[in-house]
Design a protein around this motif. Structure first.
Motif, PDB file in Angstrom:
ATOM      1  N   ALA A 178       0.833  -1.209   0.000  1.00 30.78           N
ATOM      2  CA  ALA A 178       0.000   0.000   0.000  1.00 30.78           C
ATOM      3  C   ALA A 178       0.865   1.255   0.000  1.00 30.78           C
ATOM      4  O   ALA A 178       0.573   2.228  -0.704  1.00 30.78           O
ATOM      5  CB  ALA A 178      -0.915  -0.007   1.222  1.00 30.78           C
ATOM      6  N   ALA A 179       1.939   1.220   0.770  1.00 35.55           N
ATOM      7  CA  ALA A 179       2.845   2.371   0.832  1.00 35.55           C
ATOM      8  C   ALA A 179       3.507   2.620  -0.519  1.00 35.55           C
ATOM      9  O   ALA A 179       3.755   3.767  -0.908  1.00 35.55           O
ATOM     10  CB  ALA A 179       3.904   2.147   1.901  1.00 35.55           C
ATOM     11  N   SER A 180       3.787   1.533  -1.239  1.00 35.80           N
ATOM     12  CA  SER A 180       4.447   1.676  -2.542  1.00 35.80           C
ATOM     13  C   SER A 180       3.555   2.406  -3.536  1.00 35.80           C
ATOM     14  O   SER A 180       4.038   3.136  -4.402  1.00 35.80           O
ATOM     15  CB  SER A 180       4.832   0.305  -3.096  1.00 35.80           C
ATOM     16  N   LYS A 181       2.240   2.227  -3.429  1.00 33.18           N
ATOM     17  CA  LYS A 181       1.312   2.910  -4.331  1.00 33.18           C
ATOM     18  C   LYS A 181       1.369   4.413  -4.128  1.00 33.18           C
ATOM     19  O   LYS A 181       1.312   5.191  -5.084  1.00 33.18           O
ATOM     20  CB  LYS A 181      -0.109   2.393  -4.107  1.00 33.18           C
ATOM     21  N   VAL A 182       1.484   4.824  -2.878  1.00 31.78           N
ATOM     22  CA  VAL A 182       1.607   6.248  -2.578  1.00 31.78           C
ATOM     23  C   VAL A 182       2.952   6.775  -3.073  1.00 31.78           C
ATOM     24  O   VAL A 182       3.048   7.854  -3.660  1.00 31.78           O
ATOM     25  CB  VAL A 182       1.472   6.502  -1.061  1.00 31.78           C
ATOM     26  N   ALA A 183       4.000   5.975  -2.854  1.00 30.75           N
ATOM     27  CA  ALA A 183       5.352   6.398  -3.241  1.00 30.75           C
ATOM     28  C   ALA A 183       5.491   6.558  -4.748  1.00 30.75           C
ATOM     29  O   ALA A 183       6.315   7.360  -5.222  1.00 30.75           O
ATOM     30  CB  ALA A 183       6.371   5.385  -2.733  1.00 30.75           C
ATOM     31  N   LEU A 184       4.698   5.800  -5.508  1.00 30.11           N
ATOM     32  CA  LEU A 184       4.781   5.884  -6.967  1.00 30.11           C
ATOM     33  C   LEU A 184       4.456   7.288  -7.482  1.00 30.11           C
ATOM     34  O   LEU A 184       4.872   7.664  -8.576  1.00 30.11           O
ATOM     35  CB  LEU A 184       3.830   4.870  -7.612  1.00 30.11           C
ATOM     36  N   MET A 185       3.728   8.047  -6.692  1.00 27.65           N
ATOM     37  CA  MET A 185       3.380   9.407  -7.090  1.00 27.65           C
ATOM     38  C   MET A 185       4.613  10.309  -7.144  1.00 27.65           C
ATOM     39  O   MET A 185       4.589  11.375  -7.750  1.00 27.65           O
ATOM     40  CB  MET A 185       2.355   9.993  -6.106  1.00 27.65           C
ATOM     41  N   LEU A 186       5.714   9.850  -6.511  1.00 27.06           N
ATOM     42  CA  LEU A 186       6.925  10.671  -6.436  1.00 27.06           C
ATOM     43  C   LEU A 186       7.999  10.249  -7.435  1.00 27.06           C
ATOM     44  O   LEU A 186       9.116  10.765  -7.400  1.00 27.06           O
ATOM     45  CB  LEU A 186       7.494  10.597  -5.009  1.00 27.06           C
ATOM     46  N   VAL A 187       7.659   9.289  -8.304  1.00 25.11           N
ATOM     47  CA  VAL A 187       8.636   8.818  -9.294  1.00 25.11           C
ATOM     48  C   VAL A 187       8.980   9.949 -10.267  1.00 25.11           C
ATOM     49  O   VAL A 187       8.076  10.647 -10.759  1.00 25.11           O
ATOM     50  CB  VAL A 187       8.066   7.617 -10.079  1.00 25.11           C
ATOM     51  N   PRO A 188      10.262  10.164 -10.558  1.00 22.00           N
ATOM     52  CA  PRO A 188      10.637  11.223 -11.513  1.00 22.00           C
ATOM     53  C   PRO A 188      10.230  10.838 -12.929  1.00 22.00           C
ATOM     54  O   PRO A 188       9.936   9.672 -13.205  1.00 22.00           O
ATOM     55  CB  PRO A 188      12.161  11.285 -11.369  1.00 22.00           C
ATOM     56  N   ASP A 189      10.218  11.810 -13.823  1.00 17.58           N
ATOM     57  CA  ASP A 189       9.899  11.476 -15.206  1.00 17.58           C
ATOM     58  C   ASP A 189      11.103  10.783 -15.849  1.00 17.58           C
ATOM     59  O   ASP A 189      12.212  10.773 -15.306  1.00 17.58           O
ATOM     60  CB  ASP A 189       9.507  12.727 -15.999  1.00 17.58           C
ATOM     61  N   ASN A 190      10.859  10.200 -17.017  1.00 23.62           N
ATOM     62  CA  ASN A 190      11.903   9.427 -17.698  1.00 23.62           C
ATOM     63  C   ASN A 190      13.171  10.242 -17.932  1.00 23.62           C
ATOM     64  O   ASN A 190      14.286   9.773 -17.682  1.00 23.62           O
ATOM     65  CB  ASN A 190      11.383   8.908 -19.046  1.00 23.62           C
ATOM     66  N   GLU A 191      12.993  11.448 -18.431  1.00 25.45           N
ATOM     67  CA  GLU A 191      14.152  12.284 -18.781  1.00 25.45           C
ATOM     68  C   GLU A 191      15.011  12.582 -17.562  1.00 25.45           C
ATOM     69  O   GLU A 191      16.240  12.520 -17.634  1.00 25.45           O
ATOM     70  CB  GLU A 191      13.665  13.593 -19.418  1.00 25.45           C
ATOM     71  N   THR A 192      14.371  12.880 -16.445  1.00 28.25           N
ATOM     72  CA  THR A 192      15.115  13.188 -15.226  1.00 28.25           C
ATOM     73  C   THR A 192      15.910  11.984 -14.744  1.00 28.25           C
ATOM     74  O   THR A 192      17.088  12.095 -14.380  1.00 28.25           O
ATOM     75  CB  THR A 192      14.155  13.648 -14.110  1.00 28.25           C
ATOM     76  N   PHE A 193      15.270  10.822 -14.746  1.00 32.72           N
ATOM     77  CA  PHE A 193      15.944   9.611 -14.277  1.00 32.72           C
ATOM     78  C   PHE A 193      17.094   9.218 -15.199  1.00 32.72           C
ATOM     79  O   PHE A 193      18.202   8.922 -14.726  1.00 32.72           O
ATOM     80  CB  PHE A 193      14.943   8.454 -14.181  1.00 32.72           C
ATOM     81  N   ILE A 194      16.840   9.219 -16.501  1.00 34.39           N
ATOM     82  CA  ILE A 194      17.879   8.849 -17.461  1.00 34.39           C
ATOM     83  C   ILE A 194      19.061   9.808 -17.366  1.00 34.39           C
ATOM     84  O   ILE A 194      20.231   9.395 -17.377  1.00 34.39           O
ATOM     85  CB  ILE A 194      17.323   8.844 -18.895  1.00 34.39           C
ATOM     86  N   SER A 195      18.770  11.089 -17.230  1.00 36.60           N
ATOM     87  CA  SER A 195      19.844  12.085 -17.119  1.00 36.60           C
ATOM     88  C   SER A 195      20.690  11.848 -15.875  1.00 36.60           C
ATOM     89  O   SER A 195      21.912  12.049 -15.894  1.00 36.60           O
ATOM     90  CB  SER A 195      19.254  13.500 -17.076  1.00 36.60           C
ATOM     91  N   SER A 196      20.045  11.397 -14.793  1.00 36.04           N
ATOM     92  CA  SER A 196      20.774  11.159 -13.546  1.00 36.04           C
ATOM     93  C   SER A 196      21.715   9.966 -13.656  1.00 36.04           C
ATOM     94  O   SER A 196      22.678   9.860 -12.888  1.00 36.04           O
ATOM     95  CB  SER A 196      19.788  10.931 -12.397  1.00 36.04           C
ATOM     96  N   LEU A 197      21.447   9.080 -14.605  1.00 35.25           N
ATOM     97  CA  LEU A 197      22.297   7.901 -14.790  1.00 35.25           C
ATOM     98  C   LEU A 197      23.496   8.179 -15.694  1.00 35.25           C
ATOM     99  O   LEU A 197      24.460   7.417 -15.701  1.00 35.25           O
ATOM    100  CB  LEU A 197      21.484   6.745 -15.391  1.00 35.25           C
ATOM    101  N   MET A 198      23.419   9.251 -16.466  1.00 30.60           N
ATOM    102  CA  MET A 198      24.469   9.539 -17.435  1.00 30.60           C
ATOM    103  C   MET A 198      25.721  10.096 -16.765  1.00 30.60           C
ATOM    104  O   MET A 198      25.640  10.909 -15.848  1.00 30.60           O
ATOM    105  CB  MET A 198      23.982  10.557 -18.465  1.00 30.60           C
ATOM    106  N   ALA A 199      26.865   9.640 -17.251  1.00 30.71           N
ATOM    107  CA  ALA A 199      28.124  10.262 -16.862  1.00 30.71           C
ATOM    108  C   ALA A 199      28.245  11.586 -17.607  1.00 30.71           C
ATOM    109  O   ALA A 199      27.501  11.849 -18.560  1.00 30.71           O
ATOM    110  CB  ALA A 199      29.290   9.345 -17.195  1.00 30.71           C
ATOM    111  N   LYS A 200      29.181  12.421 -17.194  1.00 33.93           N
ATOM    112  CA  LYS A 200      29.294  13.756 -17.787  1.00 33.93           C
ATOM    113  C   LYS A 200      29.599  13.720 -19.279  1.00 33.93           C
ATOM    114  O   LYS A 200      29.249  14.636 -20.009  1.00 33.93           O
ATOM    115  CB  LYS A 200      30.381  14.545 -17.046  1.00 33.93           C
TER     116      LYS A 200
END
Length: 264
Positions: free
Chosen positions: A171-193
């Motif tokens: 149940a807690a995970s369903k609430v937490a899903l509302m805070l997931v970043p968008d694709n672009e933000t997440f992918i950008s965070s994984l990229m090296a410089k």
């Protein structure tokens, strides 16, 4: 082992994980040994080898990837960190004996504490499940780059972690899903410089290609380890059911082929 900080090369967790896995598969004696090569049975524990420190280093890197998903993974990240620390503490108590993770599993089974809430065996199983989740998520994103990040996280969670979480956690995970970043933000965070998306996609595919067989070998060791222990039948059944689902969740054709072979 302290959680690594990537101060000079932020976003390079994927690369470091690839390097960690590559070392494990190249160095003789540093790879897992499939039980089938040793006839299974009583030889499984002697043959099986999961290098402890490389495994924990890999989990630490994966933890950093989970952290990038944000508050959604806060509880999971905390559990991963605690489980890593529990195994580190055990390893540090006798580095020579516990250089092989399987020795922890064997010793706890002998002492009858493998199923305790604070056992290293339980910590190892949960770390493996977290790695399964990470593989599922990365495969989801690479397979369908346009997929909504929330949907990708939810689907990955459903097939890897949800079956083992109590209803409160689910149940807690369903609430937490509302805070997931968008694709672009997440992918950008994984990229090296020095990376672009195509480079990152190639690295993710490489990581997944290394992680999948690595986890398959861990699942195989866990199955053999479990079936050679005198555990309650119900516990053994449901644990084996989970391992089977995880092992085949990416290849339905393989499941059908093996099932037909088994019943034939």
């Amino acid at each position: 082992m302290k959680r690594k900080l990537m101060d000079q090369n932020m976003g390079s967790e994927i690369r470091c994980a690839i390097e960690e896995l590559s070392v494990m598969v190249k160095v003789k004696g540093g790879i897992l040994v499939p039980a089938a090569e040793h006839g299974g049975g009583d030889h499984v524990h002697e043959a099986a080898h999961i290098p402890t420190r490389p495994f924990l280093s890999l989990c630490t890197l994966i933890l950093q990837v989970l952290d990038k998903i944000g508050p959604t993974m806060a509880v999971l990240s905390q559990d991963v960190h605690q489980n890593i620390r529990r195994l580190e503490t055990k390893h540090e108590s006798d580095p020579l004996t516990y250089s092989n993770m399987v020795e922890m599993l064997k010793n706890e089974a002998t002492e009858g504490i493998a199923r305790n809430d604070t056992s290293c065996s339980r910590a190892f199983v949960w770390l493996t499940r977290s790695l399964d989740f990470t593989v599922a998520l990365l495969q989801n994103l690479v397979r369908d780059p346009g997929k909504n990040m929330k949907q990708a996280v939810e689907e990955s969670y459903t097939i890897t972690l949800k079956p083992w979480h109590r209803w409160i956690s689910s149940a807690a995970s369903k609430v937490a899903l509302m805070l997931v970043p968008d694709n672009e933000t997440f992918i950008s965070s994984l990229m090296a410089k020095d990376e672009n998306y195509d480079d990152l996609k190639l690295e993710i595919e490489t990581l997944v290609s290394l992680l999948v067989p690595y986890l398959e070998q861990i699942h195989s060791i866990l199955v053999n380890y479990l079936t050679t222990q005198r555990l309650p039948n119900a516990a053994a059944f449901f644990f084996l059911l989970w391992l089977t689902c995880v092992f085949y969740m990416f290849d339905y054709t393989l499941f059908c082929r093996d099932f037909i072979t088994w019943i034939g």
